[in-house]
Design a protein around this motif. Sequence first.
Motif, PDB file in Angstrom:
ATOM      1  N   ALA A   1      37.973  28.894  32.247  1.00  0.00           N
ATOM      2  CA  ALA A   1      37.272  30.130  32.631  1.00  0.00           C
ATOM      3  C   ALA A   1      37.082  30.177  34.145  1.00  0.00           C
ATOM      4  N   LEU A   2      37.134  31.401  34.687  1.00  0.00           N
ATOM      5  CA  LEU A   2      36.979  31.547  36.134  1.00  0.00           C
ATOM      6  C   LEU A   2      35.568  31.199  36.598  1.00  0.00           C
ATOM      7  N   GLY A   3      34.590  31.609  35.853  1.00  0.00           N
ATOM      8  CA  GLY A   3      33.224  31.392  36.276  1.00  0.00           C
ATOM      9  C   GLY A   3      32.804  32.403  37.338  1.00  0.00           C
ATOM     10  N   VAL A   4      31.553  32.293  37.746  1.00  0.00           N
ATOM     11  CA  VAL A   4      31.000  33.246  38.716  1.00  0.00           C
ATOM     12  C   VAL A   4      31.701  33.126  40.058  1.00  0.00           C
ATOM     13  N   ILE A   5      31.901  31.889  40.525  1.00  0.00           N
ATOM     14  CA  ILE A   5      32.533  31.681  41.827  1.00  0.00           C
ATOM     15  C   ILE A   5      33.982  32.164  41.792  1.00  0.00           C
ATOM     16  N   GLY A   6      34.669  31.886  40.704  1.00  0.00           N
ATOM     17  CA  GLY A   6      36.053  32.321  40.592  1.00  0.00           C
ATOM     18  C   GLY A   6      36.196  33.832  40.594  1.00  0.00           C
ATOM     19  N   TRP A   7      35.348  34.498  39.843  1.00  0.00           N
ATOM     20  CA  TRP A   7      35.378  35.961  39.845  1.00  0.00           C
ATOM     21  C   TRP A   7      35.005  36.519  41.209  1.00  0.00           C
ATOM     22  N   ALA A   8      34.051  35.871  41.893  1.00  0.00           N
ATOM     23  CA  ALA A   8      33.657  36.328  43.231  1.00  0.00           C
ATOM     24  C   ALA A   8      34.831  36.204  44.204  1.00  0.00           C
ATOM     25  N   ARG A   9      35.544  35.082  44.109  1.00  0.00           N
ATOM     26  CA  ARG A   9      36.715  34.917  44.972  1.00  0.00           C
ATOM     27  C   ARG A   9      37.779  35.953  44.654  1.00  0.00           C
ATOM     28  N   TRP A  10      38.023  36.215  43.373  1.00  0.00           N
ATOM     29  CA  TRP A  10      39.016  37.215  42.992  1.00  0.00           C
ATOM     30  C   TRP A  10      38.627  38.595  43.514  1.00  0.00           C
ATOM     31  N   PHE A  11      37.356  38.949  43.353  1.00  0.00           N
ATOM     32  CA  PHE A  11      36.890  40.253  43.838  1.00  0.00           C
ATOM     33  C   PHE A  11      37.034  40.345  45.358  1.00  0.00           C
ATOM     34  N   TRP A  12      36.713  39.267  46.065  1.00  0.00           N
ATOM     35  CA  TRP A  12      36.800  39.285  47.530  1.00  0.00           C
ATOM     36  C   TRP A  12      38.252  39.433  47.976  1.00  0.00           C
ATOM     37  N   ARG A  13      39.179  38.743  47.311  1.00  0.00           N
ATOM     38  CA  ARG A  13      40.585  38.857  47.667  1.00  0.00           C
ATOM     39  C   ARG A  13      41.110  40.268  47.411  1.00  0.00           C
ATOM     40  N   GLN A  14      40.654  40.874  46.323  1.00  0.00           N
ATOM     41  CA  GLN A  14      41.074  42.244  46.047  1.00  0.00           C
ATOM     42  C   GLN A  14      40.491  43.214  47.072  1.00  0.00           C
ATOM     43  N   LEU A  15      39.238  42.996  47.405  1.00  0.00           N
ATOM     44  CA  LEU A  15      38.575  43.913  48.340  1.00  0.00           C
ATOM     45  C   LEU A  15      39.194  43.853  49.724  1.00  0.00           C
ATOM     46  N   THR A  16      39.605  42.670  50.152  1.00  0.00           N
ATOM     47  CA  THR A  16      40.150  42.505  51.508  1.00  0.00           C
ATOM     48  C   THR A  16      41.664  42.668  51.551  1.00  0.00           C
ATOM     49  N   SER A  17      42.262  43.101  50.469  1.00  0.00           N
ATOM     50  CA  SER A  17      43.705  43.327  50.475  1.00  0.00           C
ATOM     51  C   SER A  17      44.023  44.665  51.130  1.00  0.00           C
ATOM     52  N   MET A  18      45.248  44.787  51.613  1.00  0.00           N
ATOM     53  CA  MET A  18      45.650  46.000  52.313  1.00  0.00           C
ATOM     54  C   MET A  18      45.659  47.211  51.387  1.00  0.00           C
ATOM     55  N   ARG A  19      46.120  47.044  50.148  1.00  0.00           N
ATOM     56  CA  ARG A  19      46.201  48.189  49.239  1.00  0.00           C
ATOM     57  C   ARG A  19      44.823  48.744  48.906  1.00  0.00           C
ATOM     58  N   VAL A  20      43.816  47.861  48.773  1.00  0.00           N
ATOM     59  CA  VAL A  20      42.458  48.342  48.499  1.00  0.00           C
ATOM     60  C   VAL A  20      41.886  49.045  49.724  1.00  0.00           C
ATOM     61  N   ALA A  21      42.172  48.504  50.920  1.00  0.00           N
ATOM     62  CA  ALA A  21      41.689  49.162  52.145  1.00  0.00           C
ATOM     63  C   ALA A  21      42.288  50.556  52.280  1.00  0.00           C
ATOM     64  N   LEU A  22      43.582  50.694  51.998  1.00  0.00           N
ATOM     65  CA  LEU A  22      44.210  52.019  52.057  1.00  0.00           C
ATOM     66  C   LEU A  22      43.643  52.945  50.988  1.00  0.00           C
ATOM     67  N   LEU A  23      43.373  52.400  49.794  1.00  0.00           N
ATOM     68  CA  LEU A  23      42.781  53.208  48.732  1.00  0.00           C
ATOM     69  C   LEU A  23      41.388  53.699  49.123  1.00  0.00           C
ATOM     70  N   LEU A  24      40.584  52.828  49.722  1.00  0.00           N
ATOM     71  CA  LEU A  24      39.243  53.228  50.162  1.00  0.00           C
ATOM     72  C   LEU A  24      39.315  54.259  51.269  1.00  0.00           C
ATOM     73  N   LEU A  25      40.274  54.105  52.173  1.00  0.00           N
ATOM     74  CA  LEU A  25      40.441  55.091  53.240  1.00  0.00           C
ATOM     75  C   LEU A  25      40.834  56.445  52.670  1.00  0.00           C
ATOM     76  N   LEU A  26      41.685  56.440  51.641  1.00  0.00           N
ATOM     77  CA  LEU A  26      42.057  57.687  50.974  1.00  0.00           C
ATOM     78  C   LEU A  26      40.843  58.308  50.278  1.00  0.00           C
ATOM     79  N   LEU A  27      40.060  57.485  49.585  1.00  0.00           N
ATOM     80  CA  LEU A  27      38.866  57.998  48.914  1.00  0.00           C
ATOM     81  C   LEU A  27      37.867  58.574  49.915  1.00  0.00           C
ATOM     82  N   LEU A  28      37.735  57.916  51.075  1.00  0.00           N
ATOM     83  CA  LEU A  28      36.821  58.423  52.104  1.00  0.00           C
ATOM     84  C   LEU A  28      37.282  59.785  52.606  1.00  0.00           C
TER      85      LEU A  28
END
Length: 576
Positions: free
Chosen positions: A38-65
């Motif tokens: 199981a990923l656990g809390v720390i594992g999920w936090a790391r996964w969420f952070w990697r997704q948030l700081t990825s280029m595709r998420v940044a472009l998606l947030l810029l589009l949403l803004l």
Amino acid sequence: MSKTTASGPAPSAEDQELGDAGSQLSTAPKEDAPHLPALGVIGWARWFWRQLTSMRVALLLLLLLSLGAIPGSLIPQSGQDETKVADFRKANPTLGDVYDKIGMFHVYSSVWFSAIYILLFVSLIGCIVPRTWQFVGQLRGLPPGAPRRLNRLPAHTTWRTTAEPEQVHQAALALLKKRRFRTHLTGDAVAAEKGYLRETGNLVFHIALIVMLTAFAWGQLYKSEGNTLIVEGAPGFSNTLTQYDDFKSGNLFTSDDLVPFSFNLKKFTGTYERTGPNKGTPRVYKADITYSTGAYGKDESDTVEVNHPLEVGDSKVYLVSHGYAPVVTVRDAKGKVVFDDAVPLLPLDGNVTSSGVVKVLDGYRNAQGEKEQLGFNAFFVPTFGGSASGTMLSQFPALDNPLLALSAYHGDLGADSGIPQSVYQMDRTNMKEFKDSKGKLFKKLLKPGETMELPNGAGSVTFGKDIKEWAGFQVVQQPGSGWALAGALAAIGGLAASLFIQRRRVWVRAVKGADGVTVVEMAGLGRSESAKVPEELGHLAGDLYEQAPGAPDDPADSPDTDQEPGTEPPRTCRRG
């Protein structure tokens, strides 16, 4: 005869085949499959952070803004115009309730818009920090050493020379440094790299976006914007909340944030085109003012024009409108002056056809000695076309033939009710009309200097010859605009650098061959898509060849070309 076993007949070949197939198709696990941890809390936090700081998420947030900002420009906003919001709710009650619940009337301060804004902010920071440390490490390090087989690189050339390997190395170091490569000698090869400004531009672009987002948020939270109308020669304006005709500000703005200054309107000057298709268009449109900064500042003179505001600290004073203020004198039944002032009227069209109200609140007594209040609807045209024109609309914005139309009322204006009133409108609920001899509303057209006598000796109204002008000013205070501009310019520069600067590496290896002749190999590799690496390597090889020419006994100086021995190789290199 079929064979049998102790427990029964032996299975046939067909039965055996079906049994094997059935065992293969069986879904029953033969043994327990291993479970992933199981990923656990720390594992999920790391996964969420990697997704948030990825280029595709940044472009998606810029589009949403960007998409989230669209309703803010199409739907009336409570922070900009409460009247339009109220009108929208009145015209669309059901839709207005829905918009109110999801924050469409205050988009830029809504929870969902703020969430997108903050996530984009965090995403950019999370993307920049590791890349910055990585880039700093690259700057502190040295270009990587040469690969073992340079001939496998996309751009490659080689030749033999009588020069010693050390001479070739020194010549290569000098040449590459002259071309602004970072170089060093490692083993039997010179390693060089260029184009670090590409990554610098990329980082500058992302940092500039953060600066722009911060400046925008700062400006929206602490901004203020107000309008005021000032008549020539009248008491001026002091930058306090009570002096504004209307005022709106950001969520974190307080009155203490107002820049302390004041100004007076000395004279407004407006001239207009007299003929041609642009007739009536302003040629000169300026306001001469005196202003002072702080409580005890010295008076200074300045001129405010369109697109040339007065700047005091973080505040800018813009000239936004203009109109006329006829001087009206009102006398009561005994001839006592109860009102004598310039009355600003609001323009209705481009030729400054204007309307407004003259209110006499105190001091008036009628013919019976009773206290009353007077009200006059005023309609003013700076250039009257004459009775032949058949209209009471101004024909030109200048004071060529001014005319003032007044209709008279008496009674109670409701000014003492405690309810705020507009100075440009009259509440006629408790007002009575003055009647003329025909029993109709008493009204009259006045030229400058003419007087209108009220019925039954109730007094008189005089339209003075001195017609003053007024100017409307907008005072804007939006901190962070300078930072936003700097961020925008830096973003453009950083983006240009990241797009047009190419990062590439070059290696030069020089070793003794089996026959004692030095073999020189040069190769280049572009770290970004660039078609100029072979061309650049060809020029470098040509310049280096001049210092380490081909060996005289070499039948072919360059294996890649058909050049004669001892001649300069072409300034192009083959691709691998």
